[in-house]
Write an enzyme that holds these catalytic residues in place. Structure first.
Site, PDB file in Angstrom:
ATOM      1  N   LYS A  94      37.804  38.530  33.759  1.00  0.00           N
ATOM      2  CA  LYS A  94      38.191  37.588  32.693  1.00  0.00           C
ATOM      3  C   LYS A  94      38.074  38.228  31.313  1.00  0.00           C
ATOM      4  O   LYS A  94      37.328  37.769  30.442  1.00  0.00           O
ATOM      5  CB  LYS A  94      37.385  36.299  32.753  1.00  0.00           C
ATOM      6  CG  LYS A  94      37.637  35.510  34.040  1.00  0.00           C
ATOM      7  CD  LYS A  94      37.004  34.132  33.987  1.00  0.00           C
ATOM      8  CE  LYS A  94      37.268  33.318  35.228  1.00  0.00           C
ATOM      9  NZ  LYS A  94      36.545  33.772  36.427  1.00  0.00           N
ATOM     10  N   ASP A  97      39.201  39.640  24.908  1.00  0.00           N
ATOM     11  CA  ASP A  97      38.943  40.155  23.558  1.00  0.00           C
ATOM     12  C   ASP A  97      40.208  40.843  23.035  1.00  0.00           C
ATOM     13  O   ASP A  97      41.257  40.819  23.687  1.00  0.00           O
ATOM     14  CB  ASP A  97      37.736  41.115  23.626  1.00  0.00           C
ATOM     15  CG  ASP A  97      36.903  41.085  22.350  1.00  0.00           C
ATOM     16  OD1 ASP A  97      37.498  41.030  21.254  1.00  0.00           O
ATOM     17  OD2 ASP A  97      35.663  41.124  22.458  1.00  0.00           O
TER      18      ASP A  97
HETATM   19  O1  6AU Z   1      34.374  28.799  45.707  1.00  0.00           O
HETATM   20  P1  6AU Z   1      33.307  29.027  44.671  1.00  0.00           P
HETATM   21  O2  6AU Z   1      33.084  27.845  43.780  1.00  0.00           O
HETATM   22  O3  6AU Z   1      32.022  29.561  45.244  1.00  0.00           O
HETATM   23  O4  6AU Z   1      33.839  30.252  43.758  1.00  0.00           O
HETATM   24  C1  6AU Z   1      34.974  30.162  42.956  1.00  0.00           C
HETATM   25  C2  6AU Z   1      35.283  31.496  42.333  1.00  0.00           C
HETATM   26  C3  6AU Z   1      34.217  32.030  41.379  1.00  0.00           C
HETATM   27  C4  6AU Z   1      34.749  31.724  39.994  1.00  0.00           C
HETATM   28  O5  6AU Z   1      34.368  32.718  39.059  1.00  0.00           O
HETATM   29  C5  6AU Z   1      36.263  31.714  40.195  1.00  0.00           C
HETATM   30  O6  6AU Z   1      36.489  31.393  41.559  1.00  0.00           O
HETATM   31  N1  6AU Z   1      37.026  30.754  39.346  1.00  0.00           N
HETATM   32  C6  6AU Z   1      38.088  31.179  38.524  1.00  0.00           C
HETATM   33  C7  6AU Z   1      38.734  32.471  38.616  1.00  0.00           C
HETATM   34  C8  6AU Z   1      39.064  33.093  39.854  1.00  0.00           C
HETATM   35  O7  6AU Z   1      39.202  32.993  37.634  1.00  0.00           O
HETATM   36  C9  6AU Z   1      38.674  30.297  37.621  1.00  0.00           C
HETATM   37  C10 6AU Z   1      38.345  28.930  37.659  1.00  0.00           C
HETATM   38  O8  6AU Z   1      38.920  28.120  36.977  1.00  0.00           O
HETATM   39  N2  6AU Z   1      37.382  28.535  38.544  1.00  0.00           N
HETATM   40  C11 6AU Z   1      36.711  29.397  39.374  1.00  0.00           C
HETATM   41  O9  6AU Z   1      35.874  28.954  40.158  1.00  0.00           O
HETATM   42  O10 6AU Z   1      34.105  33.427  41.583  1.00  0.00           O
END
Ligand code: 6AU
Length: 260
Positions: A94, A97
């Site tokens: 992510k 900057d």
């Molecule tokens: O299924 P989880 O909740 O254990 O993990 C979700 C993963 C995490 C977050 O950093 C990522 O997805 N994520 C992202 C990403 C991929 O950019 C964006 C977002 O809006 N929500 C989210 O959970 O590694």
């Protein structure tokens, strides 16, 4: 050509972006639109998880800075596992900057991400300098980025206006942008791949604002191409069977979507 209705196979020919092409190819060959979010804190755990879920995924997503014992060997090993099981590596950094700063973060520091990650995430907030900065480091290697355009967390500030801005940025930088992290059908363009996190069966939220939908709802109701599943797999008693289950559910939903 509407993104929601095309096969992954047919979408490969809509783009010249090398990482998109490779990903479409893997998704068709492995019949998988599953990305596992490997949010683990030890190198051995990361490699063991990658071996277990490797046969079922098109992508493995890392947060490399949460490893307490990072070394260059772990990414070398991970690259070997990715070749063995035919998946791509996606570092969810992510970047957010100015171009000059993200370029040095991408190609330097302890992680040297450009060296091993096929894909990275960027925020659209800084404007497209973030994409140009990363693109300037690729030096001929097949690399790409995904714009985090709409988030899964409650209270997110990703408004409709912001999402539109991210889509415009993708269209203007399609040589490096392969798609979006999003929660809805934000683009009909078949070149762009929509990645949806916040996916888990049998759980609707966590205690820190994450919100979940099932793989089926993500693909059929929200327009996900790739579902990103973290704890639904990593915290399961049997990550291998869980990955197989999510892979089958998500691919079946995609097949239903393109044929309905
Ligand atoms: O299924 P989880 O909740 O254990 O993990 C979700 C993963 C995490 C977050 O950093 C990522 O997805 N994520 C992202 C990403 C991929 O950019 C964006 C977002 O809006 N929500 C989210 O959970 O590694």
């Amino acid at each position: 050509m509407d993104r929601l209705k095309c096969t992954f196979e047919s979408r490969e020919s809509t783009t010249v972006q090398p990482v998109s092409r490779k990903l479409f190819n893997i998704m068709s060959a492995k019949q998988s639109n599953l990305c596992v979010a490997a949010d683990v804190t030890k190198s051995a755990e990361l490699l063991s998880l990658a071996e277990k879920v490797g046969p079922y995924i098109c992508l493995l997503k890392t947060h490399i800075d949460i490893l307490s014992d990072f070394s260059t060997e772990v990414v070398e090993e991970l690259k070997n596992i990715a070749v063995k099981h035919n998946f791509l590596i996606f570092e969810d950094r992510k970047f957010g900057d100015i171009g000059n700063t993200v370029a040095t973060q991408y190609s330097g520091g302890p992680f040297n991400i450009v060296d091993w990650a096929d894909l990275v995430t960027v925020h659209g907030l800084p404007g497209d300098g973030v994409i140009k900065g990363l693109g300037s480091c690729a030096s001929g290697q097949p690399r790409g980025c995904i714009i985090v355009s709409q988030m899964s967390s409650s209270g997110t500030l990703t408004s409709d206006e912001y999402i539109k801005g991210c889509c415009k940025m993708a269209e203007e930088n399609a040589h490096f942008v392969i798609g979006f992290v999003a929660q809805s059908n934000i683009s009909k363009d078949p070149r762009f791949i929509v990645f949806t996190p916040g996916v888990q069966s049998g759980c609707t939220s966590d205690v820190l604002g994450q919100q979940y939908v099932t793989p089926r709802a993500a693909v059929l109701e929200r327009g996900a191409d790739v579902v990103i599943v973290g704890r639904g797999i990593t915290k399961s008693d049997d990550p291998c069977s869980a990955a197989k289950h999510y892979k089958e559910e998500a691919f079946k939903a995609y097949q239903e979507r393109i044929t309905s």
